[in-house]
Design a protein around this motif. Structure first.
Motif, mmCIF file in Angstrom:
data_model
loop_
_atom_site.group_PDB
_atom_site.id
_atom_site.type_symbol
_atom_site.label_atom_id
_atom_site.label_comp_id
_atom_site.label_asym_id
_atom_site.label_seq_id
_atom_site.Cartn_x
_atom_site.Cartn_y
_atom_site.Cartn_z
ATOM 1 N N GLU A 268 -29.158 17.890 22.955
ATOM 2 C CA GLU A 268 -29.676 19.178 22.491
ATOM 3 C C GLU A 268 -28.576 20.232 22.397
ATOM 4 O O GLU A 268 -28.600 21.086 21.504
ATOM 5 N N ARG A 269 -27.611 20.191 23.319
ATOM 6 C CA ARG A 269 -26.520 21.168 23.313
ATOM 7 C C ARG A 269 -25.198 20.449 23.070
ATOM 8 O O ARG A 269 -24.944 19.384 23.649
ATOM 9 N N PRO A 270 -24.315 21.026 22.245
ATOM 10 C CA PRO A 270 -23.020 20.376 21.990
ATOM 11 C C PRO A 270 -22.194 20.178 23.256
ATOM 12 O O PRO A 270 -21.478 19.170 23.369
ATOM 13 N N ASP A 271 -22.281 21.128 24.227
ATOM 14 C CA ASP A 271 -21.442 20.989 25.414
ATOM 15 C C ASP A 271 -21.953 19.918 26.375
ATOM 16 O O ASP A 271 -21.305 19.613 27.380
ATOM 17 N N PHE B 48 -30.073 16.492 34.011
ATOM 18 C CA PHE B 48 -30.562 16.184 32.664
ATOM 19 C C PHE B 48 -32.085 16.178 32.641
ATOM 20 O O PHE B 48 -32.740 15.814 33.625
ATOM 21 N N GLN B 49 -32.638 16.591 31.514
ATOM 22 C CA GLN B 49 -34.053 16.418 31.201
ATOM 23 C C GLN B 49 -34.117 15.730 29.835
ATOM 24 O O GLN B 49 -33.122 15.689 29.097
ATOM 25 N N TYR B 50 -35.274 15.201 29.508
ATOM 26 C CA TYR B 50 -35.336 14.451 28.253
ATOM 27 C C TYR B 50 -36.747 14.459 27.687
ATOM 28 O O TYR B 50 -37.729 14.718 28.398
ATOM 29 N N THR B 51 -36.812 14.177 26.379
ATOM 30 C CA THR B 51 -38.080 13.933 25.692
ATOM 31 C C THR B 51 -37.926 12.617 24.944
ATOM 32 O O THR B 51 -36.997 12.454 24.138
ATOM 33 N N LEU B 52 -38.835 11.660 25.205
ATOM 34 C CA LEU B 52 -38.757 10.341 24.594
ATOM 35 C C LEU B 52 -40.039 10.042 23.838
ATOM 36 O O LEU B 52 -41.130 10.039 24.403
ATOM 37 N N THR B 53 -39.890 9.823 22.526
ATOM 38 C CA THR B 53 -41.021 9.382 21.703
ATOM 39 C C THR B 53 -40.733 7.955 21.253
ATOM 40 O O THR B 53 -39.851 7.287 21.800
ATOM 41 N N ASN B 54 -41.451 7.466 20.262
ATOM 42 C CA ASN B 54 -41.333 6.061 19.870
ATOM 43 C C ASN B 54 -39.890 5.641 19.576
ATOM 44 O O ASN B 54 -39.391 4.678 20.129
ATOM 45 N N THR C 259 -37.187 8.124 19.207
ATOM 46 C CA THR C 259 -36.326 9.299 19.319
ATOM 47 C C THR C 259 -36.191 9.709 20.775
ATOM 48 O O THR C 259 -37.184 9.817 21.501
ATOM 49 N N LEU C 260 -34.969 9.962 21.200
ATOM 50 C CA LEU C 260 -34.678 10.459 22.547
ATOM 51 C C LEU C 260 -33.862 11.732 22.420
ATOM 52 O O LEU C 260 -32.814 11.752 21.764
ATOM 53 N N ILE C 261 -34.347 12.810 23.026
ATOM 54 C CA ILE C 261 -33.624 14.086 23.066
ATOM 55 C C ILE C 261 -33.250 14.355 24.518
ATOM 56 O O ILE C 261 -34.118 14.369 25.400
ATOM 57 N N ILE C 262 -31.951 14.566 24.765
ATOM 58 C CA ILE C 262 -31.454 14.823 26.119
ATOM 59 C C ILE C 262 -31.067 16.295 26.226
ATOM 60 O O ILE C 262 -30.329 16.814 25.383
ATOM 61 N N ARG C 263 -31.576 16.946 27.267
ATOM 62 C CA ARG C 263 -31.299 18.363 27.485
ATOM 63 C C ARG C 263 -30.574 18.521 28.830
ATOM 64 O O ARG C 263 -30.558 17.625 29.664
ATOM 65 N N GLY C 264 -29.974 19.681 29.020
ATOM 66 C CA GLY C 264 -29.295 19.970 30.284
ATOM 67 C C GLY C 264 -28.447 21.211 30.163
ATOM 68 O O GLY C 264 -28.393 21.851 29.102
ATOM 69 N N ARG C 265 -27.776 21.555 31.281
ATOM 70 C CA ARG C 265 -26.985 22.784 31.303
ATOM 71 C C ARG C 265 -25.690 22.655 30.514
ATOM 72 O O ARG C 265 -25.110 23.651 30.105
ATOM 73 N N GLY C 266 -25.205 21.450 30.321
ATOM 74 C CA GLY C 266 -23.946 21.261 29.607
ATOM 75 C C GLY C 266 -22.762 21.367 30.540
ATOM 76 O O GLY C 266 -22.882 21.751 31.706
ATOM 77 N N CYS C 267 -21.594 21.040 30.034
ATOM 78 C CA CYS C 267 -20.356 21.053 30.821
ATOM 79 C C CYS C 267 -19.273 21.749 30.010
ATOM 80 O O CYS C 267 -19.150 21.549 28.801
ATOM 81 N N THR C 268 -18.459 22.542 30.695
ATOM 82 C CA THR C 268 -17.398 23.282 30.019
ATOM 83 C C THR C 268 -16.052 22.608 30.155
ATOM 84 O O THR C 268 -15.119 22.904 29.417
ATOM 85 N N ASN C 269 -15.895 21.715 31.126
ATOM 86 C CA ASN C 269 -14.601 21.057 31.354
ATOM 87 C C ASN C 269 -14.503 19.756 30.575
ATOM 88 O O ASN C 269 -15.485 19.111 30.309
#
Length: 348
Positions: free
Chosen positions: A299-302, A330-336, A338-348
């Motif tokens: 979900e987020r580029p970082d 990490f959090q996620y949404t999983l359908t048939n 498609t998987l979307i992974i979410r989270g705070r991201g990392c800067t390093n």
């Protein structure tokens, strides 16, 4: 340099990025000699780049010329050129050289067709996303082919080498035969062994190619980079690997380096295990896509830079994602599909 058969073989190796440094230097000198030479070179290079479906992995200059250039050239295709002179040069005699070039091209094509043995039937093993397979090659070598991968090999290994072509990932357990080395052709390199076990990861959309040795010794031979910049370190012609070493080759620059590694971890996938060690989430996402056959989006580029260390032993995708969610990162949404992974991201 004269227009004899060795010259055309050298030129074919030059186009295939398999010429030696001396051969490249001689051809560069020939190119610098005249505009006519450069015109012929550009013409043949355009012919080379036209798509031609190969019958076998390219094994030598004669095969390369026969399949890639020879069938496409007619007498009308050969411009009038002057070669790089050796010894004296007769002004006004350039037409004799042009005629000799055309004759050599056409004569060489005929000789190749008459003298080359019939090419073995090409076999293709290909896995879609989410599927894996095991293959036994004609020499008894075993290959574990990963998802989204393709292996081409002849029905029988003949000649001085056992050659296959790989796109994607595979683990090889090669039958020992010192009289007939085993060669794997990749898009960016070749791998040569006598009898050993090792993993090769060479997906077209990955930034790097990795070859990891479990047992034995492997020779990794990078293709020659089209141009060497001053910032790039000198690249050896061949890198030799022993157990618990891998070579990482950047697909853009073709630069390759060796590193120590736990080889069994990188080859664990053949035993239905996924092992990640400080692996960026961008690479984790690609692995999950291929392994489970779903579309994975961060979900987020970082998030792409976030490292993951984990081992999954035969778990389903929902189980894998539930374990990741328990880390709190990490959090996620999983359908048939498609998987979307979410989270705070990392800067390093």
């Amino acid at each position: 340099m004269t227009y004899d058969d060795p010259f055309w073989e050298q030129l074919a190796r030059y186009f295939a990025n398999e010429a030696t440094d001396d051969e490249r230097r001689l051809i560069d000198e020939w190119l610098a000699a005249t505009e006519e030479n450069r015109q012929l070179f550009r013409h043949l290079q355009q012919r080379w780049q036209q798509p031609v479906k190969p019958d076998l992995p390219e094994s030598n200059a004669a095969d390369v010329w026969e399949r890639r250039i020879g069938p496409l050239i007619t007498t009308d295709d050969v411009p009038t050129v002057r070669p790089l002179p050796v010894g004296g040069w007769l002004p006004g005699g350039w037409w004799r050289v042009a005629a000799a070039v055309a004759g050599l091209l056409l004569g060489g094509m005929l000789l190749y067709r008459l003298w080359l043995p019939a090419q073995p039937t090409l076999q293709v093993a290909q896995n879609a996303l989410g599927t894996r397979s095991r293959i036994t090659l004609p020499d008894g070598s075993r290959v574990w082919l990963n998802a989204d991968s393709r292996l081409e090999f002849p029905k029988q290994f003949k000649g001085t080498m056992r050659e296959v072509r790989l796109t994607g990932e595979a683990f090889f357990d090669v039958a020992h035969n010192p009289r007939q080395p085993f060669v794997i052709r990749l898009e960016t390199a070749s791998i040569r062994v006598l009898g050993t076990s090792f993993n090769v990861r060479a997906y077209p959309d990955d930034a790097a190619v990795k070859t990891t040795v479990v047992t034995g010794r492997v020779a990794f031979i990078p293709n020659k980079a089209p141009r060497q910049t001053a910032r790039q370190p000198a690249q050896p012609d061949t890198l030799f690997l022993t157990p618990n070493q891998h070579v990482v080759q950047q697909t853009q620059t073709l630069q390759a380096v060796t590193e120590p590694v736990v080889a069994q971890h990188e080859a664990a996938w053949k035993d239905n295990r996924l092992v990640f060690e400080q692996t960026p989430m961008a690479e984790v996402a690609r692995t999950l896509e291929r392994w489970y056959g779903v579309s994975v989006t961060l979900e987020r580029p970082d998030l792409a830079r976030c490292p993951l260390t984990a081992t999954f032993d035969g778990q389903s995708l929902p189980d894998v994602m539930n374990l990741l969610a328990r880390t709190g990162r990490f959090q996620y949404t999983l359908t048939n599909q498609t998987l979307i992974i979410r989270g705070r991201g990392c800067t390093n």
